[in-house]
Design an enzyme around this catalytic site. Structure first.
Site, mmCIF file in Angstrom:
data_model
loop_
_atom_site.group_PDB
_atom_site.id
_atom_site.type_symbol
_atom_site.label_atom_id
_atom_site.label_comp_id
_atom_site.label_asym_id
_atom_site.label_seq_id
_atom_site.Cartn_x
_atom_site.Cartn_y
_atom_site.Cartn_z
ATOM 1 N N ASP A 206 -66.419 20.441 71.451
ATOM 2 C CA ASP A 206 -66.858 21.351 70.514
ATOM 3 C C ASP A 206 -68.630 21.875 70.644
ATOM 4 O O ASP A 206 -69.088 21.604 69.579
ATOM 5 C CB ASP A 206 -66.661 20.934 69.094
ATOM 6 N N GLU B 156 -58.614 28.301 65.576
ATOM 7 C CA GLU B 156 -59.572 27.126 64.876
ATOM 8 C C GLU B 156 -60.765 27.676 65.699
ATOM 9 O O GLU B 156 -60.825 28.308 66.907
ATOM 10 C CB GLU B 156 -59.337 25.740 65.034
ATOM 11 N N HIS C 36 -63.090 25.787 72.118
ATOM 12 C CA HIS C 36 -63.991 25.620 71.083
ATOM 13 C C HIS C 36 -65.367 25.782 71.844
ATOM 14 O O HIS C 36 -66.357 25.153 72.200
ATOM 15 C CB HIS C 36 -64.216 24.245 70.720
ATOM 16 N N ARG D 71 -63.414 15.392 76.707
ATOM 17 C CA ARG D 71 -63.584 16.450 76.670
ATOM 18 C C ARG D 71 -65.202 16.892 77.134
ATOM 19 O O ARG D 71 -65.974 16.436 76.392
ATOM 20 C CB ARG D 71 -63.247 17.241 75.491
ATOM 21 N N TRP E 190 -73.180 2.824 84.385
ATOM 22 C CA TRP E 190 -73.877 1.695 84.811
ATOM 23 C C TRP E 190 -73.602 1.071 86.084
ATOM 24 O O TRP E 190 -72.263 1.049 86.361
ATOM 25 C CB TRP E 190 -73.882 0.784 83.592
ATOM 26 N N PHE F 207 -73.356 -2.508 87.952
ATOM 27 C CA PHE F 207 -73.655 -4.095 87.687
ATOM 28 C C PHE F 207 -73.472 -4.393 89.302
ATOM 29 O O PHE F 207 -72.801 -4.045 89.903
ATOM 30 C CB PHE F 207 -72.450 -4.755 86.992
ATOM 31 N N ASP G 172 -82.396 -22.752 103.736
ATOM 32 C CA ASP G 172 -80.999 -22.336 104.053
ATOM 33 C C ASP G 172 -80.484 -21.012 103.155
ATOM 34 O O ASP G 172 -81.197 -20.134 103.102
ATOM 35 C CB ASP G 172 -79.932 -23.473 103.839
#
Length: 649
Positions: free
Chosen positions: A44, A221, A285, A319, A376, A378, A391
């Protein structure tokens, strides 16, 4: 005499417009390019270009709990702009649920936000409400609640917009009619006497009547208004909020009585609808804006980049806000065209990411973080640049790093994951490797982390997979070790099964580093089923669905082995490995290892790491490449630019 023939004047104006447009066609610049989707998971959308040169943006957030504003100098920069929450829903009573469709308007020197809200105790008691701010800057000052915008009768009402024409301000909105037996939502218009009230009767302009307006629900609408070429164009959205959602249009003369339904002509067909060819579904919309110079009209709307939705479409968050240029026909009417495909995206950096602390980023996993509206990453963070470590101590003793990106093309470091482990798992001295992170249906996040209970100089110590949970992706607790085939396992990879439940694949180091699998109904209780593939030792499995098949990619230290399956049980290995041959880009002239894959729409991207200085060296970098397939075999051209624009799904 001229005043008696407004229709003739409009016709002549349209002809003149067409002639001028034809004469200028060869000199017109190319349409502006938009990096669609502009803003992820925002429905919207309303965008308005203000006199300060900023585009101001607001939209429905997936949680339906707040109103945000953001601004940027260009439409393409809105996605990266920092949103500011200016208002939150009430804990009880009215304005306590379903915070939808905010619109920002500057009227008589003040800012107004028109929005939709339900009651906390009756969430479908939807009404229109108004906020007001007298500050010159809507990001400052106080947003004052001006209460419900009364429409003349009490019923389900939403999606208010306002515009001014010939000195008169109008409100246009969606509402159920006075006939309580009808559940249809209609488009209404009324004059406004103040920015928070209407005057006189409301006029119904449109009710669902065509089949495309009545799929699953009878819906008109989300009105939006564009005044051009001597006419008022009023777009609206129809049908259910899934792939059936489509845009219709009403048209009236700008000198007509807009409160007279006879002044309006309704288009019998949608003016924009889903496009399978372009991979965009449920456009609607919308709002209207222009280029900064005001010369090019733009429609801003939302759509999904996939057709099929699991569950209630109103609970599907994807959306996304999009934009495209409006073209004008010879008769002066708008041609919105089909929703355009997603942009290919920006060319990914090469290397994609280097950890700024230890320079040892490896084993990436990428997930959308809706709390910050960023992807993101990780990753295992190894102490590559620390001198004096004996080592293999350099691969121990670090926490999981986090980087973020708005689209996957460029990443910045944001810190480490806050992971709490008890003393019997190594506590603060433990080593963290190779996480996988998934989102459960209830919105919680779950990490499956390889934990080594200390810092060691050889490979002879226990390693196990630990389940942690989080609500914000940063702080992780409730650690529980998994009981699997052996106590020496690493590298979990999870996928949700089509019939429900989860499957996890992992590396069983005690069985010649074969890939094993286990199933769970709830991410907590696991049943081990033994070996999945064992034709060659490998680690870092990644399993995903794409193009009608299940795929497994494993790190076999000579590039990445690829397996394909129809059922995620029986796996067929392809003949050659991915990333076995060095690339030509920076930090990419070696084999690739331990991948993640993000499926974005119909595209898939392989994230992997390299040791740029050769086998046996410490420093490592993250890279990305786009995958391709003929349905049987995966390919990855690591030297081709990876234009990436990740879309949450």
């Amino acid at each position: 005499m001229v005043a008696r023939f407004p229709a003739l004047l409009r016709f002549l104006a349209a002809v003149l417009l067409a002639v001028l447009a034809a004469g200028r066609a060869c000199a017109l610049p190319a349409d502006p390019a938009f990096n669609n989707p502009l803003v992820l998971q925002r429905a919207d959308p309303q965008v308005v270009l203000q006199q300060d040169g900023f585009y101001y943006f607001t939209a429905t957030v997936p949680e339906y709990d707040r109103i945000e504003l953001r601004r940027a100098r260009t439409l393409n920069d809105l996605g990266a702009a920092t949103p500011q929450v200016v208002w939150r829903k009430h804990a009880s009573g009215e304005m306590g649920a379903h915070i939808w469709a905010p619109e920002l308007h500057r009227i008589n020197g003040k800012w107004y936000i028109y929005f939709t809200a339900g009651r906390a105790d009756a969430i479908w008691e939807i009404r229109l409400y108004v906020l007001e701010n007298s500050s010159p800057d809507p990001f400052k000052g106080e947003w004052v609640e001006r209460g419900q915008l009364k429409t003349g009768w009490e019923s389900f009402s939403l999606d208010a917009t306002t515009f001014e024409l010939r000195g008169q301000r109008y409100l246009v909105w969606t509402q159920r009619g006075r006939d309580t037996a009808s559940k249809a939502t209609n488009i209404y218009i009324a004059k406004m006497d103040t920015p928070t009230s209407i005057t006189g009767p409301a006029t119904m302009l449109s009710t669902p009547e065509y089949p495309w307006e009545k799929v699953r629900f009878d819906v008109n609408e989300a009105p939006a208004v564009l005044v051009r070429n001597g006419r008022v164009f009023l777009t609206y959205s129809a049908s259910a909020t899934d792939a059936n959602y489509a845009m219709g249009m009403l048209t009236a003369g700008d000198d007509a009585n807009l409160l007279d339904p006879a002044s309006w002509r309704k288009s019998p067909e949608p003016v924009m609808r889903s496009s399978a060819a372009n991979g965009q579904y449920g456009p609607g919309h919308n709002s209207f804006t222009t280029t900064p110079d005001g010369k090019t009209d733009i429609i801003v709307y939302h759509a999904r980049n996939y057709r099929d939705i699991q569950g209630d479409s109103l609970r599907d968050p994807n959306r996304n806000t999009r934009a495209q240029v409006i073209h004008w026909r010879a008769d002066g009417s708008p041609d919105f065209g089909e929703p355009v495909p997603d942009a290919a995206g920006h060319a990914a950096a090469k290397p994609l990411f280097r950890d700024p602390v230890y320079d040892g980023a490896a084993d990436p996993v990428v997930i959308w973080n809706p709390m910050v509206n960023r992807w993101w990453m990780f990753y295992t963070n190894r102490r590559a640049n620390v001198a004096g470590l004996a080592d293999i101590a350099w691969v121990h003793g670090t926490r999981i790093g986090i980087a973020e990106s708005p689209d996957g093309a460029a990443w910045k470091y944001v810190g480490t994951a806050n992971i709490e482990l008890p003393a019997d798992m190594g506590g603060t001295d433990s080593t963290h490797w190779a996480p996988d992170v998934v989102r459960a249906p209830d919105g919680s996040y779950h990490m499956f982390l390889t934990v080594v209970p200390g810092i060691f100089t050889d490979w002879k110590h226990p390693r196990r997979i630990v389940h942690l949970s989080s609500t914000d992706l940063r702080n992780w607790g409730s650690a529980q070790p998994l009981t699997l085939a052996t106590p020496k396992v690493i590298d979990a990879s999870l996928a949700r099964l089509p019939g429900g439940g989860w499957r996890m694949w992992y590396n069983n180091e005690a069985d010649k580093k074969s890939i094993y699998y286990a199933d769970s109904p709830d991410l907590v209780q696991w049943t081990d089923h033994g070996r999945a593939v064992g034709d060659q030792a490998g680690e870092g499995p990644k399993i995903f669905q794409w193009k009608g098949s299940w795929w497994m990619i494993t790190d076999v230290w000579h590039g990445l082995a690829v397996y394909r399956s129809n059922d995620a049980l029986a796996w067929l290995r392809q003949a050659d490995n991915l990333l076995q041959h060095p690339g030509k880009g920076d930090d990419d002239r070696v084999i690739g290892g331990h991948p993640d894959v993000v499926v974005s729409g119909d595209r898939a991207f392989l994230f992997y790491f390299t040791h740029p200085d050769g086998k046996g060296t410490r420093r490592s970098s993250i890279q990305v490449v786009e995958l391709t397939t003929d349905g049987q075999t995966l390919r990855a051209d690591r030297d081709a630019p990876a234009h990436i624009n990740l879309i949450p799904q």
